[in-house]
Design a protein around this motif. Structure first.
Motif, short mmCIF file in Angstrom:
data_model
loop_
_atom_site.label_atom_id
_atom_site.label_comp_id
_atom_site.label_asym_id
_atom_site.label_seq_id
_atom_site.Cartn_x
_atom_site.Cartn_y
_atom_site.Cartn_z
N LEU A 1 2.92 9.14 -14.51
CA LEU A 1 1.72 8.45 -14.01
C LEU A 1 1.39 8.89 -12.59
CD1 LEU A 1 2.04 4.77 -15.24
CD2 LEU A 1 0.48 6.55 -16.03
N ALA A 2 2.42 9.01 -11.77
CA ALA A 2 2.19 9.46 -10.39
C ALA A 2 1.63 10.88 -10.40
CB ALA A 2 3.50 9.41 -9.60
N ASP B 1 10.20 12.43 -4.11
CA ASP B 1 10.23 11.59 -2.94
C ASP B 1 9.61 10.22 -3.21
OD1 ASP B 1 10.77 11.19 -0.24
OD2 ASP B 1 8.67 11.59 0.26
N LEU B 2 8.49 10.24 -3.92
CA LEU B 2 7.83 8.98 -4.25
C LEU B 2 8.70 8.17 -5.21
CD1 LEU B 2 5.43 7.09 -4.08
CD2 LEU B 2 4.26 8.46 -5.80
N THR C 1 -3.11 4.34 -4.67
CA THR C 1 -2.86 4.17 -3.24
C THR C 1 -1.57 4.89 -2.83
OG1 THR C 1 -3.98 2.04 -3.21
CG2 THR C 1 -2.41 2.44 -1.45
N LEU C 2 -0.53 4.68 -3.61
CA LEU C 2 0.77 5.28 -3.25
C LEU C 2 0.72 6.81 -3.30
CD1 LEU C 2 2.96 2.69 -5.08
CD2 LEU C 2 3.19 3.28 -2.67
N THR C 3 0.19 7.35 -4.41
CA THR C 3 0.17 8.82 -4.51
C THR C 3 -0.77 9.38 -3.45
OG1 THR C 3 -1.50 8.65 -6.22
CG2 THR C 3 0.77 8.95 -6.94
N GLY C 4 -1.86 8.70 -3.19
CA GLY C 4 -2.82 9.18 -2.20
C GLY C 4 -2.18 9.28 -0.83
N SER D 1 9.74 0.15 10.65
CA SER D 1 9.02 -1.11 10.45
C SER D 1 7.52 -0.87 10.29
CB SER D 1 9.27 -2.02 11.65
OG SER D 1 8.79 -1.37 12.82
N LYS D 2 7.08 0.38 10.40
CA LYS D 2 5.65 0.67 10.33
C LYS D 2 5.23 0.96 8.90
CE LYS D 2 4.68 2.42 14.96
NZ LYS D 2 5.79 3.24 15.43
N ASP D 3 4.31 0.15 8.43
CA ASP D 3 3.79 0.36 7.08
C ASP D 3 2.33 -0.10 7.09
OD1 ASP D 3 3.40 0.71 4.40
OD2 ASP D 3 4.66 -0.98 3.77
N PRO D 4 1.48 0.63 7.84
CA PRO D 4 0.12 0.12 8.08
C PRO D 4 -0.72 0.02 6.81
CG PRO D 4 0.34 2.38 8.89
CD PRO D 4 1.71 1.93 8.51
N PHE D 5 -0.38 0.77 5.79
CA PHE D 5 -1.19 0.70 4.57
C PHE D 5 -0.53 -0.16 3.50
CE2 PHE D 5 -2.03 4.78 6.73
CZ PHE D 5 -3.35 4.55 7.08
N ALA D 6 0.49 -0.92 3.90
CA ALA D 6 1.16 -1.85 2.98
C ALA D 6 1.65 -1.15 1.72
CB ALA D 6 0.26 -3.03 2.64
N LEU D 7 2.25 0.03 1.90
CA LEU D 7 2.70 0.80 0.73
C LEU D 7 3.95 0.18 0.09
CD1 LEU D 7 2.07 4.41 2.06
CD2 LEU D 7 0.56 2.93 0.75
N ARG D 8 4.76 -0.46 0.89
CA ARG D 8 5.94 -1.12 0.30
C ARG D 8 5.48 -2.24 -0.63
NH1 ARG D 8 8.28 -0.62 5.81
NH2 ARG D 8 9.66 1.18 5.73
N ARG D 9 4.46 -2.96 -0.17
CA ARG D 9 3.95 -4.05 -1.01
C ARG D 9 3.35 -3.48 -2.29
NH1 ARG D 9 -0.48 -7.98 1.45
NH2 ARG D 9 -1.94 -6.54 0.50
#
Lengths: 313, 757
Positions: free
Chosen positions: B502-503, B585-586, B459-462, B473-481
């Motif tokens: 891995l990434a 960056d990731l 999900t994160l790399t994608g 405050s915008k994180d619509p895909f819950a990437l922080r979680r």
């Protein structure tokens, strides 16, 4: 509240009692709109009449079609064709809740024995560009009606606010009559010389329409008709208000709105045929909403929508 | 001191808004009163489905009189100035006073602003509060323009003194405040008058209304437990539902009903979810096996038949609901028996995950390939890890999850077991979503860990690859979680390995998949098979057609001929050479999340920075171990002071190196040592080095840091006894070289220069 706590015996008796009750409350008892609609809200007596400043009070039965809900007449309470009972009063009277509870009493629901509750349910119709706040009304845990104070229709603020009631007639009647499968429900009096059940009348049509809606309706034709209805709606609204024949100011809102209703139903059929993807879905809903909004814009320019010649002249 | 009673009586307020609204009422009114110059002793707020209530005790009778001396123009100032002053103060010439200061005589107005009576202030505050109430959603009704959550019918506003109750004058769009209210909608609908809060609460109770939501919840819970106990059953706890139901009734009546025998074979989660979501029923279960056998409904009234009709109706509705659930359950099991859970997952090809990242099936293909790669790192076999990844999201296609999305994963476990999968594979269906939040459990079964990591890293790399990163405050895909999930999975299970690699692997898998799909699509078009509408591709056609569409931040070469030669997409995704790209960056995003995570664990940000500056900082377990050890050692007296010594050594050395233009990095020799303290430091450094080197080799940071901390006393003693910059150049150089040893030893453990203080 009225005294008719004796139990009704048939589906039609419940409808007749609702008609009598709302007539006694001063509503104009209208007849169903003669087009395929997904819900009683689509009737111009609700959609259009909830707009503008003119007072309004109407009640009517509306046959409603939801092609994706077809179950070949086998599901005990799901059909692609069913009836809604619709009440719209503008402005909403202060005692709207009590009036509603009176109607339950009229159809034989004794509120002293049942648990009637108003449970939050905000109403929104993406295709009509409409929303309101209200409740679903529960009777012993079963949803028997929707109760909504319209706030916006077709993108217009409702001023004054209409109070809207929608009864799902089959479900309500099955509950009152104690029937488990809709097709077993007596439609007319079971003691009548020729007693008819709901199934006698609708089982076969449910089968036919289920097959039609899911497998047979020609999608190319539906798509074409959708485009046609969409174009015609816009075209009708584009006419100049001044009618050269009569010399009167005539905006063809209702004919245009008919095309909007058609487009909406065609979209529902296409959806049932499974040819609309998730992304396209939103786009289609947006197109129907644009029509509904255009009709609403036009309606408030008519006398029924509160327009006054002297104001603009 | 008067007391105040406020009641705002309306049509039914949504349950979820009541508690907050009562609190808002309390705060807005009391704040307004205080702002108006009043004070009060105590305020309590209550809510029921039809009312918000505020009881204030000990309100002051009026606001205090305010006196002000306002300075005016000088005596003899122009007429205009004096006129203006008189106008602004509303006084006449003879009411002015003259004062004198060193600049001369000037006019002064003695102004008195009389205090205002409490009812007047309260009336204004109520008017403002009601008109501006912060409802999450408010509405108009009838012909009015007032906004409330639902139509507002009446207002009680009473000031109660020993002399009696007085209605506060208030008229809000025709709703005139008074002293009457109504009881229960059905059991006591008549109006009655009240004279103070106690009278109000008592009369309400006689009119079948329990005012306090907490009391209603207590009544409900207590009554359910009693009835459950009598049946030898126990309540399935559900605090959220309890609070909601307490907001749906004014007069709670608990009724326990039977669940039809047909439905008892449904999984307990299904029964509970169906009953809670649709009917707001509680569940009662058998203490032994947890089987749910009774439902509890809370009615809003007593009836002559003791709820028999109500219970019968609810039972009937439940039976219809559970018939649906049973139909879904049996249908799903039949499908699993027919096509297997992996067959069920095939339908996910038609479900879009994200238009630039393909269908859910495309996503699962990637997770499968990545899970194979991760499996060895977490002690799992690649084959079952891939199987688990393949079926982990299959239940999204089940009828049950379609109806109850919150059962995703839970149903997967049941269906995987029905599919004959071993528990370790089945459990991953639920566990791979975890941890869902900061307090959710972290899975520990190796296969679950592999799939959970693969899911989140994909999900994160994608989303990084298509440049959909969280902003503000915008994180619509819950990437922080997702990133926090990766951190907790890695750290919680002590997983070792480079997150970067891995990434990279995940990125390459994504890119190769796109290449493969493009090739298939090109072939399909080449065969003249139409526009691809029926091709079953895993990506949106417009991206497959677009020759310039790349997962844009990736610049990984893949071999064209290799794509063209391969016929098995899944196998091809799993075979690749590791590329040398860095998704810096990731990694920085992970480090930010890690800082948040470690701060919550009580580790300071500068400690984390000191460890992030060390090599291997994409091995999160190593990083966290290092940071934890450093944080611990800094909590000791030696550790804290060592940092001072270290910094002093580092500063002196850096300054000398800058001044002399040389590096002092070699050749400190004890034979040039002049003091005992200097010789002692040599010994201490030798000993510390001997302890630190093997500990670091074993990544035993605690031992290494403890050894480092032993240097504190010798370093302090050295600095106290010894002057570094002596006239003797040889001794000076030797001492600087000695300082270098301190720097070198410590720098091997963490970058202590980054520590605060």
């Amino acid at each position: 509240m009225s005294v008719s706590t004796d139990k009704p015996r048939s589906f039609q008796e419940i409808i007749l009692r609702l008609q009598a009750y709302w007539a006694a409350q001063g509503c104009a008892i209208l007849q169903p709109y003669d087009m395929e609609v997904g819900a009683g809200t689509f009737h111009p007596a609700t959609t259009l009449r909830s707009l503008g400043s003119q007072p309004w009070a109407a009640a009517y039965v509306q046959p409603s079609r939801r092609p994706t809900d077809g179950r070949y007449g086998e599901n005990p309470n799901r059909m692609q064709h069913y009836y809604q009972y619709q009440v719209l009063i503008k402005p909403s009277p202060p005692a709207m809740q009590d009036l509603y509870l009176g109607s339950l009493d009229a159809i034989g629901i004794d509120t002293a024995l049942h648990d009637v509750r108003f449970v939050e349910d905000d109403w929104e119709s993406p295709t009509l560009g409409a929303w309101g706040l209200g409740w679903e009304v529960w009777c012993d845990g079963m949803e028997v009606s929707q109760f909504t104070y319209f706030q916006q229709v077709g993108g217009h603020d409702c001023r004054p606010v209409s109070g809207e009631l929608t009864y799902g007639l089959e479900r309500l009647a099955m509950y009152v009559l104690g029937i488990d499968h809709v097709m077993d429900m007596p439609f007319n009096d079971p003691q009548a010389p020729i007693p008819l059940t709901y199934g006698d009348i609708f089982r076969q049509t449910e089968q036919e329409y289920s097959r039609h809606n899911f497998d047979a309706a020609t999608t190319e034709m539906l798509l074409r008709h959708f485009e046609d209805a969409e174009a015609e709606c816009s075209r009708l609204l584009a006419f100049e208000p001044a009618d050269p024949n009569s010399g009167k100011r005539i905006i063809m809102v209702h004919p245009a709105y008919d095309q909007c209703i058609k487009a909406s139903h065609l979209f529902n059929l296409l959806d049932a045929r499974g040819v609309i993807s998730v992304t396209e879905r939103q786009a289609y809903i947006g197109r129907v909403r644009a029509l509904a909004k255009a009709c609403a814009d036009a309606f408030v320019q008519t006398e029924a929508g509160g327009w006054r010649a002297e104001v603009t002249a | 001191m008067p007391d105040v009673l406020i009641e705002l009586f309306s049509e039914e307020i949504p349950a979820r808004m009541q508690t907050r609204a009562a609190e808002d009422l309390r705060k807005l009114v009391t704040d307004g009163l205080v702002e108006g110059g009043l004070h009060y002793a105590h305020a309590r707020a209550f809510s029921t489905p039809r009312r918000l209530v505020l009881a204030i005790e000990g309100l002051s009778l009026e606001s205090p009189t305010q006196r002000e001396e306002r300075k005016g123009p000088k005596v003899g100032a122009p007429e205009k100035a004096l006129e203006g002053f008189l106008r602004s103060t509303g006084l006449s010439m003879d009411q002015l006073h003259t004062h004198e200061d060193k600049k001369g005589a000037f006019y002064v107005a003695h102004l008195t602003k009389p205090g205002r009576p409490a009812p007047q202030i309260l009336s204004e505050v109520l008017d403002k509060t009601i008109r501006n109430f912060p409802w999450p959603k408010a509405m108009r009704w009838g012909s009015g323009s007032l906004r409330w959550v639902r139509p507002l019918h009446s207002i009680i506003a009473l000031m109660v003194t020993e002399a009696g109750a007085e209605v506060v004058p208030l008229d809000i769009d025709g709703i005139v405040a008074g002293n009457t209210t109504r009881g229960h909608r059905f059991m006591a609908p008549g109006a009655f008058e009240v004279s103070n809060f106690d009278d109000y609460a008592a009369k309400l109770k006689r009119a079948f209304v329990v005012l306090d939501a907490t009391e209603r919840a207590d009544i409900i819970e207590h009554e359910i437990r009693n009835q459950a106990f009598a049946l030898g059953l126990e309540l399935v706890e559900d605090k959220g539902l309890l609070a909601e139901v307490a907001g749906l009734v004014e007069w709670p009546v608990v009724l326990v009903g039977e669940i039809g025998a047909d439905f008892l074979s449904l999984p307990p989660e299904v029964l509970q979810t169906s009953m809670r979501e649709h009917q707001k029923f509680f569940s009662l279960r058998k203490p032994g096996n947890g089987q749910i056998v009774r439902f509890v409904t809370v009615a809003n009234r007593e009836t002559a038949d003791n709820g028999a009709t109500i219970l019968q109706g609810n039972q009937k509705v439940l039976a219809a609901r559970l018939s649906d659930a049973k139909f879904f359950w049996e249908n799903d099991l039949r499908e699993v028996a027919n096509v297997g859970l992996s067959g069920m997952a095939e339908g996910l090809a038609n479900v879009t995950f994200h238009n630039k990242l393909g269908s859910q099936k495309a996503r699962i293909d990637r997770i499968c390939a990545l899970a194979r790669e991760i499996a060895p790192l977490v002690g799992a076999d690649p084959d079952p890890a891939e199987t688990a990844a393949r079926i982990a999201k299959a239940d999204l296609q089940s009828a049950m999850v379609g109806e109850f999305p919150e059962l995703q994963g839970t149903m997967g476990v049941y269906y995987a077991k029905a599919d004959g999968q071993p528990d370790a594979v089945a459990n991953a269906c639920k566990a791979h979503y975890q941890p869902l939040g900061p307090s959710d459990d972290v899975p520990s079964e190796p296969i679950s860990v592999a799939v959970a990591l693969a899911d989140k890293i994909d999900t994160l790399t994608g989303f990084w690859a298509i440049d959909e990163k969280p902003t503000g405050s915008k994180d619509p895909f819950a990437l922080r979680r997702a990133a926090l999930g990766v951190i907790r999975l890695v750290v919680g299970n002590g997983v070792r390995g480079s997150l970067n690699s891995l990434a990279e692997v995940a990125s390459v898998i994504a890119l190769k998949q796109l290449a493969y799909q493009k090739r298939l699509y090109a072939e399909f078009r080449g065969e003249g098979a139409g526009d691809g509408a029926a091709g079953g591709f895993n990506f949106d056609h417009k991206y497959l057609e677009d020759s310039t569409f790349q997962l844009h931040v990736l610049r990984v070469p893949y071999r064209e001929e290799e794509v063209l030669a391969s016929t098995d997409e899944a196998a091809w995704l799993c075979s690749y050479e590791k590329p040398a790209i860095v998704s810096a960056d990731l990694l920085a995003f992970f480090h930010d999340r890690l800082k948040v995570y470690l701060r919550d664990q009580g580790i300071r940000h500068d400690v984390i920075d000191a460890c992030l500056a060390m090599p291997g900082n994409d091995d999160l377990t190593l990083l966290v171990n290092r940071a934890t050890a450093l944080s611990d050692v800094l909590k000791t007296d030696d550790g804290e002071n060592l940092i001072q010594g270290y910094k002093r050594a580092n500063n002196i050395l850096s300054q000398a190196e800058a001044k002399d233009g040389v590096e002092y990095s070699f050749g400190a020799d004890p034979k040039f040592a002049e003091t005992d303290e200097e010789r002692a430091l040599f010994t201490a450094l030798d000993e510390a080095e001997a302890a630190i080197a093997p500990a670091m080799a074993k990544e035993d940071f605690a031992t290494a840091m403890a050894a480092m901390a032993t240097l504190r006393a010798p370093i302090d003693a050295f600095f106290t006894a010894t002057q570094i910059n002596t006239d003797n150049a040889i001794v000076r150089r030797n001492r600087l070289n000695l300082l270098h040893r301190i720097r070198a030893i410590c720098a091997g453990v963490a970058d202590l220069t980054r520590l605060d203080g």
